[in-house]
Design a protein around this motif. Structure first.
Motif, PDB file in Angstrom:
ATOM      1  N   LYS A 122      28.052  39.961  42.222  1.00 37.24           N
ATOM      2  CA  LYS A 122      27.088  39.296  40.678  1.00 37.24           C
ATOM      3  C   LYS A 122      28.622  39.006  39.923  1.00 37.24           C
ATOM      4  O   LYS A 122      27.891  38.077  39.719  1.00 37.24           O
ATOM      5  CB  LYS A 122      26.870  40.567  40.907  1.00 37.24           C
ATOM      6  N   TYR A 123      29.636  39.726  40.123  1.00 40.34           N
ATOM      7  CA  TYR A 123      30.384  39.113  39.159  1.00 40.34           C
ATOM      8  C   TYR A 123      31.988  38.064  39.303  1.00 40.34           C
ATOM      9  O   TYR A 123      31.910  37.769  38.026  1.00 40.34           O
ATOM     10  CB  TYR A 123      31.011  40.537  38.561  1.00 40.34           C
ATOM     11  N   GLY A 124      31.724  39.002  40.742  1.00 35.19           N
ATOM     12  CA  GLY A 124      32.995  37.500  40.697  1.00 35.19           C
ATOM     13  C   GLY A 124      34.257  37.857  39.631  1.00 35.19           C
ATOM     14  O   GLY A 124      34.759  38.694  40.277  1.00 35.19           O
ATOM     15  N   LYS A 125      34.555  36.736  39.012  1.00 34.60           N
ATOM     16  CA  LYS A 125      36.305  36.647  38.919  1.00 34.60           C
ATOM     17  C   LYS A 125      36.375  38.127  38.304  1.00 34.60           C
ATOM     18  O   LYS A 125      37.538  38.520  37.850  1.00 34.60           O
ATOM     19  CB  LYS A 125      36.611  35.430  38.069  1.00 34.60           C
ATOM     20  N   TYR A 126      35.576  38.372  37.324  1.00 29.18           N
ATOM     21  CA  TYR A 126      35.604  39.474  36.433  1.00 29.18           C
ATOM     22  C   TYR A 126      35.144  40.675  36.797  1.00 29.18           C
ATOM     23  O   TYR A 126      35.814  41.968  36.241  1.00 29.18           O
ATOM     24  CB  TYR A 126      34.133  39.646  35.287  1.00 29.18           C
ATOM     25  N   TYR A 127      34.668  40.442  38.677  1.00 27.83           N
ATOM     26  CA  TYR A 127      34.918  42.012  38.814  1.00 27.83           C
ATOM     27  C   TYR A 127      36.447  41.822  39.614  1.00 27.83           C
ATOM     28  O   TYR A 127      36.895  43.181  39.250  1.00 27.83           O
ATOM     29  CB  TYR A 127      34.289  42.235  39.908  1.00 27.83           C
ATOM     30  N   ASP A 128      36.592  40.885  39.557  1.00 26.85           N
ATOM     31  CA  ASP A 128      37.971  41.022  40.145  1.00 26.85           C
ATOM     32  C   ASP A 128      39.150  41.797  38.924  1.00 26.85           C
ATOM     33  O   ASP A 128      40.004  42.766  39.485  1.00 26.85           O
ATOM     34  CB  ASP A 128      39.068  39.664  40.554  1.00 26.85           C
ATOM     35  N   GLU A 129      38.715  41.680  37.913  1.00 25.54           N
ATOM     36  CA  GLU A 129      39.768  41.664  36.697  1.00 25.54           C
ATOM     37  C   GLU A 129      39.297  43.293  36.826  1.00 25.54           C
ATOM     38  O   GLU A 129      40.375  43.916  36.627  1.00 25.54           O
ATOM     39  CB  GLU A 129      39.293  40.876  35.512  1.00 25.54           C
ATOM     40  N   TYR A 130      38.134  43.340  36.909  1.00 32.45           N
ATOM     41  CA  TYR A 130      37.404  44.984  36.530  1.00 32.45           C
ATOM     42  C   TYR A 130      38.266  45.958  37.594  1.00 32.45           C
ATOM     43  O   TYR A 130      39.300  47.130  37.306  1.00 32.45           O
ATOM     44  CB  TYR A 130      36.470  45.320  37.059  1.00 32.45           C
ATOM     45  N   CYS A 131      38.214  45.245  38.974  1.00 34.13           N
ATOM     46  CA  CYS A 131      39.657  45.537  40.338  1.00 34.13           C
ATOM     47  C   CYS A 131      40.918  46.230  39.583  1.00 34.13           C
ATOM     48  O   CYS A 131      41.425  46.925  40.742  1.00 34.13           O
ATOM     49  CB  CYS A 131      39.617  44.878  41.089  1.00 34.13           C
ATOM     50  N   GLU A 132      41.835  44.985  39.086  1.00 29.30           N
ATOM     51  CA  GLU A 132      42.762  45.510  38.775  1.00 29.30           C
ATOM     52  C   GLU A 132      42.718  46.778  38.014  1.00 29.30           C
ATOM     53  O   GLU A 132      43.900  47.356  37.480  1.00 29.30           O
ATOM     54  CB  GLU A 132      42.943  44.222  37.988  1.00 29.30           C
ATOM     55  N   LEU A 133      42.606  46.535  36.694  1.00 30.32           N
ATOM     56  CA  LEU A 133      41.869  47.756  35.654  1.00 30.32           C
ATOM     57  C   LEU A 133      42.015  49.493  36.243  1.00 30.32           C
ATOM     58  O   LEU A 133      42.620  50.207  35.915  1.00 30.32           O
ATOM     59  CB  LEU A 133      41.096  47.579  35.144  1.00 30.32           C
ATOM     60  N   VAL A 134      41.210  48.523  37.690  1.00 31.92           N
ATOM     61  CA  VAL A 134      40.519  50.442  38.327  1.00 31.92           C
ATOM     62  C   VAL A 134      40.565  49.777  39.915  1.00 31.92           C
ATOM     63  O   VAL A 134      39.394  49.849  40.280  1.00 31.92           O
ATOM     64  CB  VAL A 134      38.806  50.814  37.567  1.00 31.92           C
ATOM     65  N   PRO A 135      41.469  50.178  39.976  1.00 34.25           N
ATOM     66  CA  PRO A 135      41.868  50.072  41.836  1.00 34.25           C
ATOM     67  C   PRO A 135      41.926  50.544  43.198  1.00 34.25           C
ATOM     68  O   PRO A 135      40.605  50.386  43.507  1.00 34.25           O
ATOM     69  CB  PRO A 135      43.603  49.711  41.506  1.00 34.25           C
ATOM     70  N   TYR A 136      41.331  51.963  42.325  1.00 32.94           N
ATOM     71  CA  TYR A 136      40.417  53.333  43.346  1.00 32.94           C
ATOM     72  C   TYR A 136      39.107  53.780  42.938  1.00 32.94           C
ATOM     73  O   TYR A 136      38.308  53.159  42.343  1.00 32.94           O
ATOM     74  CB  TYR A 136      41.586  54.586  42.719  1.00 32.94           C
ATOM     75  N   LYS A 137      38.662  53.270  44.097  1.00 33.85           N
ATOM     76  CA  LYS A 137      37.615  53.459  44.530  1.00 33.85           C
ATOM     77  C   LYS A 137      36.786  54.987  44.332  1.00 33.85           C
ATOM     78  O   LYS A 137      35.418  54.965  43.561  1.00 33.85           O
ATOM     79  CB  LYS A 137      36.816  53.277  46.269  1.00 33.85           C
ATOM     80  N   ILE A 138      36.966  55.997  44.510  1.00 32.22           N
ATOM     81  CA  ILE A 138      37.059  57.267  44.314  1.00 32.22           C
ATOM     82  C   ILE A 138      37.868  58.578  44.168  1.00 32.22           C
ATOM     83  O   ILE A 138      37.355  59.105  42.866  1.00 32.22           O
ATOM     84  CB  ILE A 138      35.393  57.730  45.773  1.00 32.22           C
ATOM     85  N   VAL A 139      38.504  58.380  44.152  1.00 33.74           N
ATOM     86  CA  VAL A 139      39.442  58.957  44.218  1.00 33.74           C
ATOM     87  C   VAL A 139      41.129  58.454  43.856  1.00 33.74           C
ATOM     88  O   VAL A 139      41.479  57.580  44.797  1.00 33.74           O
ATOM     89  CB  VAL A 139      40.137  60.140  45.725  1.00 33.74           C
ATOM     90  N   PRO A 140      41.457  59.308  42.119  1.00 28.43           N
ATOM     91  CA  PRO A 140      42.725  58.204  41.687  1.00 28.43           C
ATOM     92  C   PRO A 140      43.593  58.183  42.679  1.00 28.43           C
ATOM     93  O   PRO A 140      43.555  59.325  43.004  1.00 28.43           O
ATOM     94  CB  PRO A 140      42.793  58.996  40.578  1.00 28.43           C
ATOM     95  N   GLY A 141      44.543  57.633  43.043  1.00 25.89           N
ATOM     96  CA  GLY A 141      45.523  57.839  43.626  1.00 25.89           C
ATOM     97  C   GLY A 141      45.568  57.471  45.044  1.00 25.89           C
ATOM     98  O   GLY A 141      46.888  57.861  45.716  1.00 25.89           O
ATOM     99  N   ILE A 142      44.498  57.116  45.553  1.00 23.66           N
ATOM    100  CA  ILE A 142      44.169  57.930  47.181  1.00 23.66           C
ATOM    101  C   ILE A 142      43.512  56.262  47.980  1.00 23.66           C
ATOM    102  O   ILE A 142      43.358  56.153  48.470  1.00 23.66           O
ATOM    103  CB  ILE A 142      43.849  59.163  47.504  1.00 23.66           C
ATOM    104  N   PHE A 143      41.683  56.380  46.976  1.00 21.56           N
ATOM    105  CA  PHE A 143      41.177  56.037  48.066  1.00 21.56           C
ATOM    106  C   PHE A 143      40.170  55.037  46.725  1.00 21.56           C
ATOM    107  O   PHE A 143      39.249  56.107  45.512  1.00 21.56           O
ATOM    108  CB  PHE A 143      39.902  56.302  48.523  1.00 21.56           C
TER     109      PHE A 143
END
Length: 143
Positions: A122-143
């Motif tokens: 849906k978001y493409g490059k914008y989602y890539d930027e978001y994932c750089e800012l927020v790299p973890y999916k559920i548990v910070p520092g782990i997953f």
């Protein structure tokens, strides 16, 4: 354990409310006392009947709970679920009492994977930027 489970429920509510307030104010609010970080993501939808394209915008919150992990509210849901299951004492009552927490873990891990795939499309490059800012999916520092 009961207090921990209630904390999980309350923090889950707080995380969802934080995102709701952010969306309702179109980013013009404070998150944990500060101006929120977010990505302004543009995407296009196509009307299947007319073929007409429409450009839309979403704000992807990267502050507060949503800056710690992309689905940090799932961590709170799992905290509550495991607390409830441990209250049923699996050592005395068998591992079946853990079914709910284990099932929910699988469900939410799979959902986070599907959400990532959906948002990437849906978001493409914008989602890539978001994932750089927020790299973890559920548990910070782990997953």
């Amino acid at each position: 354990l009961f207090v921990l489970s209630m904390a999980g429920v309350l923090l889950n509510y707080a995380a969802d409310r934080e995102r709701d307030v952010f969306r309702a104010s179109k980013g013009q609010c404070k998150v944990w006392g500060s101006k929120p970080r977010y990505i302004t993501a543009k995407y296009t939808i196509v009307d299947p009947k007319t073929g007409k394209s429409t450009q839309k915008t979403s704000l992807l919150l990267a502050s507060g709970f949503w800056g710690m992990a992309r689905h940090f509210q799932y961590f709170f849901e799992l905290t509550a679920a495991y607390s409830w299951c441990f209250l049923a004492n699996p050592l005395d009552n068998g591992v079946l009492v853990m079914f709910y927490a284990l099932f929910l873990t699988g469900l939410l891990v799979d959902r986070s994977k599907r959400d990532t795939e959906k948002c990437q499309l849906k978001y493409g490059k914008y989602y890539d930027e978001y994932c750089e800012l927020v790299p973890y999916k559920i548990v910070p520092g782990i997953f």
